[in-house]
Write an enzyme that holds these catalytic residues in place. Structure first.
Site, PDB file in Angstrom:
ATOM      1  N   GLY B 149       0.183 -32.041  16.529  1.00 19.76           N
ATOM      2  CA  GLY B 149      -0.003 -30.794  17.255  1.00 19.76           C
ATOM      3  C   GLY B 149      -0.035 -31.041  18.757  1.00 19.76           C
ATOM      4  O   GLY B 149      -0.227 -32.166  19.218  1.00 19.76           O
ATOM      5  N   CYS B 150       0.141 -29.966  19.494  1.00 22.46           N
ATOM      6  CA  CYS B 150       0.212 -30.081  20.957  1.00 22.46           C
ATOM      7  C   CYS B 150      -1.148 -30.435  21.544  1.00 22.46           C
ATOM      8  O   CYS B 150      -1.280 -31.383  22.317  1.00 22.46           O
ATOM      9  CB  CYS B 150       0.757 -28.790  21.555  1.00 22.46           C
ATOM     10  SG  CYS B 150      -0.089 -27.302  20.981  1.00 22.46           S
TER      11      CYS B 150
END
Lengths: 346, 346, 346, 346
Positions: B149-150
């Site tokens: 995920g970012c």
């Protein structure tokens, strides 16, 4: 009509003060002082004021101010205000100072964070910290008010109920705050240029921002013990608004709902403080343009930590609006006069 | 030329993957799958690609994908990917999945944070977490990658040197992260509308955001003990970029300079990690549009606490760029192929 | 490898030139000249370049430049370039000048719009106007290029097919152009401050902007008669990009489709010009970050008037990208080398 | 106290009406109708209104409205208003309609631009076009007002003095208008998403926007002859505000100063119209948040063409503010009641 002057009226805090005063039913602006724009109409510098306030800005002249004003707002650069305020105070004026010069109980704290001795320590004793929700009674009996900083108003009000009720480990406080660019003022500076700000964010003055000392002073008072805390300011690509996210470890298990009730009780008489129901949180757009403070919170039971989210408009409750609220208190106007507008949202 | 497909190619992560692949010297995009835009040219949906990638989007057809692709990027909504991936995996394709489905070592953690049992627990065992800087060797030998995920990429890389070197109290970690709006994806939603975002900020999913579990998983691995931490995501009015501000209590006194040295050593071979000198900090505009990670830090000696500031572009290092980096690793390209562009800054 | 220098490398046009050159396979940047940042690494001034271009900026030294560069880009303030360019030209360097000094066929036009006589009228004769799509052959045989202005590139390319094909009343041309704030450069100025720009728009230099004269010069050439036109620049709250909306009365009835065909034919060999199909129009986000030009149009049959919408990135096709395209032409690189990136869109 | 209702109160025009009414000393909001949010408090939908307007939204019930309101603002989607308005009108209510349904003198014009016959042609005859500065006297004697469109208010007021004084060639009028995104309303739509709007601009509905017909109607009335003109709307990355740049050929030579005088005379009694001195021009930030209109102009003597720049806040003077101004007129309040606020500027 109360005759008021705004010193430093063409900076962002100053012009917001003018904008708010133009809606206030009990005052007349008689002087706007601006070194940079002396001789120009304020409505030529800020054309949103055309036909609303067309006063000509003047250079600083203490005698003239004293003759023509009952009360002044000083929104001068840090340092400049301390030159002027003693003479104005001596002449009997009421003064609401938006600089950092009169926010401290202890001149040593000022000296430590501002890197120079305070120039009027005796006057510092005459002043009161103008966070209306915490010092209302004191404010009413003083005529020199140190109007709080923007970050500090947002942070102190977020944490006051926890500290005052001894609900948290006072060593665990961390405040992560995000501000719009008006907070940096109108002075020309590369980091305030559009192309350097937009579509970006940054942290700055990490662990060294002066507002830390104000927050510590006020929370220490409430706690009855010295509090030191982490405060990190950030610049966000918006004009107005501060959102502060505060973290602290709870002394005992509490639910979000229980803490919300405690906040509601703490602020039950406060018109400008909005405590959010469990499950909802304030956003900057809820308060932009208004004097309101939004406070919501979430308890993380996994970590027994509370996260408090608070929002203000840095130019209004964080500067000009609170200054007007202070004026209302010390001059006997209803506290919300001129401050009842809803935020813009859009 | 490696034949690659992008599934979910018209979402923001998908189209950024297409944009990056269009600069990659070793691949040919053979399929772009989009349910919503099947039959339309990708360059009609995103006109920045005209003359650069004019492929027609197609509906999902596993047989067709298997015949025409060696590797696929799956940028499908959470849930949709888990339907498709088992069949593609079975057919021998290499898969880089940008959803949350294959990021976990333990299916129970997935179940806890995603609220439903994992649909392919046996395949989860075949997958590896694609944070290149931490799992490079493992990645090279796998063909199903759970692309991180970012928020997690930005947070884990910020804290890894501290945790791995046992420099902090692992119970004290707080991550306050600010993201641009592309992080919310292209799906129509009121909170993603321009007038609801611009000139505002908000915190959301406080204490409950799924990325928390990824960060905890990876830091726990590095620590050799279970770590739980506070993670607060915020939405900021910008398109791209994440800035994470992480806080932790130091086990022993360390100066900013000492910690910077430790970070530099930890990341000395990492092309995409930029450790900032003491006194400087990364800003979002330093990395926007690039695969770089900026990390800087400040020690607050008053509190013996370290504040780490880290920045990535959520669409690049936080999604598409890291996906390409993973592809490079598993396909034997030099790791930085197609990823050497400087950020935009402007 | 071609050795190139960038003079004025820390302004916005200069740094964009550096960014683009860092992707160009055939050049090596040997000198970056910056008066303000001499002695500092360019990657400390623009940290997006860390590890990509770490050259130290130097003060201007003509001898040194001449020894170490084959070609220079001069992105100096108007006026400054004309001091330097004659000496560099004399030493045999190839020069692409991003100022307005070498864009004119007639020194009198320069004098009229710039308010001072041209300092090197004999050199002006040696120069060629670097709008690649219109002057490609001439450019190839010159070594002093007056790189076109941003507004002018966007406007001339929008109108050239109409004027060259004698389709419009040449007295009826009106160009209404909107630019991002990078167009104002990096110099400190109140109107470029974030809080003065964001959420606002304005027109400026109405009927007096210097780019008017460039547009008139080029369209007059194409028309074979003198053209005068209205040009109105506006500032829009975005970093990059120009959108120009051009109006002209048609000499005869034509449909949108017919005109689109004429445009397609006119630009059929032009890689960087994208003519939009009838019913679609370019938007700034289609070209931001790229060297592409988007052109679309609508005929209003009620008024027999055509409205042409054109977009470029002012920093790329409007400055640095076109400069690189010119370099490619005069140095024998394929014309699109280093310029094939898709726009960002996001 | 006048009892008023807002139908469609949760759209952007509706909520701005609520915000303005909350400051109006002579009215009480008794009903807010919202199909989407019926049953919810308006201050839960727009939290800026907490403590200021906490009414619960209700579904549409004509009987209930008629009993509890003296006047209604209808800010319903085009089409929806025409269902409701006849019944409300029949019951004797005063109605200010913010849709396009009652803006026309001639039902055929409506039919042509809206693509369907008008559903209440007989009621259309009872209505008056609510551009206060042009139709003040008529408005006062009517109780069904077609509140003008945002683009039209900005455009008509910009050109009225020229047309009324026969100073321009009426065939030469071109209006190039730029609007903020609130103009697109609150309905979910991809082009209104933050990441699709920010840092971009576009033209849309070129030569076909419905507001063209309103502008033509009003200017034709003033001219005493049929006027057709070019109108091009653009979307700019800001929330509020319209800037229109209008072009026309002068019939005779006039200086900027002469025209400014003519404008000042034309608008000398108009509180909300600010004519700018020669050499200065209005900007969006001068009027954002206020009911003011800024108008400035430049004559281009080379072309004998005048360029008029006008600005309004599309939500205030372009919708809700003008609606309140109309209410003031038809209900006998001083015309500026509730509308005297300065714009935000910041």
């Amino acid at each position: 009509m109360l005759k008021v002057g705004v010193l430093g009226g063409t900076g962002y805090a100053g012009i917001e003060t003018v904008r708010l005063l133009s809606k206030h039913s009990g005052v007349e602006i008689t002087r706007i002082v601006s070194q940079s724009f002396a001789g120009q109409k304020i409505s030529d510098v800020y054309q949103n004021l055309r036909g609303i306030c067309d006063l000509t800005c003047c250079a600083l002249d203490v005698e003239d101010i004293a003759e023509n004003c009952d009360l002044v707002f000083t929104a001068l650069p840090h340092g400049a205000s301390k030159e002027v305020i003693p003479s104005l105070y001596e002449k009997g004026l009421k003064i609401i100072d938006l600089s950092g010069d009169f926010r401290y109980n202890d001149e040593k704290v000022y000296e430590k964070w501002y890197g120079a001795p305070h120039s009027s320590p005796e006057l510092l004793k005459e002043s009161v910290y103008g966070l209306c929700e915490l010092h209302r009674d004191e404010i009413k009996t003083h005529r020199l008010i140190g109007n709080p900083g923007c970050y500090t108003t947002c942070s102190i009000l977020a944490l006051a109920p926890l500290v005052a009720n001894r609900l948290i480990d006072n060593k665990s406080i961390i405040i992560d705050a995000k501000s719009g660019v008006t907070g940096a003022g109108r002075g020309l500076a590369l980091p305030s240029m559009f192309c350097e700000c937009t579509e970006s964010m940054k942290a700055y003055k990490v662990a060294t921002h002066r507002h830390t000392s104000e927050i510590e002073q006020e929370l220490s008072c409430l706690a009855g013990e010295e509090i030191m805390l982490s405060f990190t300011p950030h610049l966000a690509p918006m004009k107005r608004g501060i959102l502060a996210t505060s973290y602290a470890s709870l002394q005992a298990e509490k639910s979000t709902e229980e803490l919300v009730e405690i906040y509601k009780k703490f602020y039950q008489k406060e018109k400008f403080v909005r405590v959010y129901e469990a499950g909802t949180l304030p956003e900057v757009k809820h308060i932009t343009g208004s004097n309101y403070v939004g406070i919501g919170l979430v308890v993380d039971p996994r970590l027994r930590r509370v996260v408090v989210v608070s929002c203000i408009d840095n130019l209004v409750k964080g500067a000009a609006g609170q200054a007007v609220q202070n004026m209302n208190l010390i001059c006997g106007f209803p506290e919300d006069t001129g401050l009842t507008d809803a935020g813009f949202y859009l």
